[in-house]
Design a protein around this motif. Sequence first.
Motif, PDB file in Angstrom:
ATOM      1  N   SER A  51       4.479 -44.377 -24.408  1.00  0.00           N
ATOM      2  CA  SER A  51       3.914 -42.904 -24.559  1.00  0.00           C
ATOM      3  C   SER A  51       4.575 -42.123 -25.567  1.00  0.00           C
ATOM      4  O   SER A  51       4.239 -41.180 -26.314  1.00  0.00           O
ATOM      5  CB  SER A  51       3.878 -42.286 -23.088  1.00  0.00           C
ATOM      6  OG  SER A  51       2.839 -42.846 -22.313  1.00  0.00           O
ATOM      7  N   THR A  54       3.810 -43.040 -29.077  1.00  0.00           N
ATOM      8  CA  THR A  54       2.476 -42.427 -29.856  1.00  0.00           C
ATOM      9  C   THR A  54       2.890 -40.778 -30.339  1.00  0.00           C
ATOM     10  O   THR A  54       2.127 -40.626 -31.192  1.00  0.00           O
ATOM     11  CB  THR A  54       1.588 -42.166 -28.295  1.00  0.00           C
ATOM     12  OG1 THR A  54       1.773 -41.112 -27.756  1.00  0.00           O
ATOM     13  CG2 THR A  54       1.149 -43.458 -27.711  1.00  0.00           C
ATOM     14  N   TRP A  56       2.054 -38.197 -29.034  1.00  0.00           N
ATOM     15  CA  TRP A  56       1.061 -37.328 -28.666  1.00  0.00           C
ATOM     16  C   TRP A  56       1.521 -36.259 -27.769  1.00  0.00           C
ATOM     17  O   TRP A  56       0.907 -35.391 -27.495  1.00  0.00           O
ATOM     18  CB  TRP A  56       0.014 -38.171 -27.797  1.00  0.00           C
ATOM     19  CG  TRP A  56      -0.666 -39.186 -28.709  1.00  0.00           C
ATOM     20  CD1 TRP A  56      -0.943 -39.128 -30.003  1.00  0.00           C
ATOM     21  CD2 TRP A  56      -1.611 -40.362 -28.226  1.00  0.00           C
ATOM     22  NE1 TRP A  56      -1.503 -40.383 -30.476  1.00  0.00           N
ATOM     23  CE2 TRP A  56      -1.904 -41.143 -29.201  1.00  0.00           C
ATOM     24  CE3 TRP A  56      -1.718 -40.818 -26.889  1.00  0.00           C
ATOM     25  CZ2 TRP A  56      -2.743 -42.199 -29.155  1.00  0.00           C
ATOM     26  CZ3 TRP A  56      -2.235 -42.159 -26.724  1.00  0.00           C
ATOM     27  CH2 TRP A  56      -2.971 -42.797 -27.898  1.00  0.00           C
TER      28      TRP A  56
END
Length: 142
Positions: A51, A54, A56
């Motif tokens: 995560s 990413t 993001w």
Amino acid sequence: MLFPYVRTQIGHNLGFAHSNEKGGYKDQTGMMGYSYSIDDGPLMCFNSAKSWQTGWYTEKSRIVQTGDCFEENLYGIADYNNTASSFVLVKLDDTSANDTFITYNRKSGINNGTMEAGNSVTVTRAGGEGTRYAQSELLAKL
């Protein structure tokens, strides 16, 4: 339908290595670990290291240096768009080749199919500063 093998291959195309637990592809807290024989599932996010990779969730991520403290609430990735959530990812940055990543593996919404450590804090270690291709290892479920 995306079969588990295909989803993992898509993850490799995004630059993600496998997610391990005790040395094998057994991390079931997110995609890139264990492969499932379930069509269209399970519905789950990546583990904390992937995560972070990413990029993001940068607005709700924190880097903590060795010797510093993190005294904040930690929310699940599924709560990212909730205005009350402040942090969803923490990276413990040290001088070694590996860093430690922490998230709350909330079993809800986009992560309601997580197969391991649902509604628990997970601790994962990975190399590559969390930005490059590197296998991760699930260290703890709290």
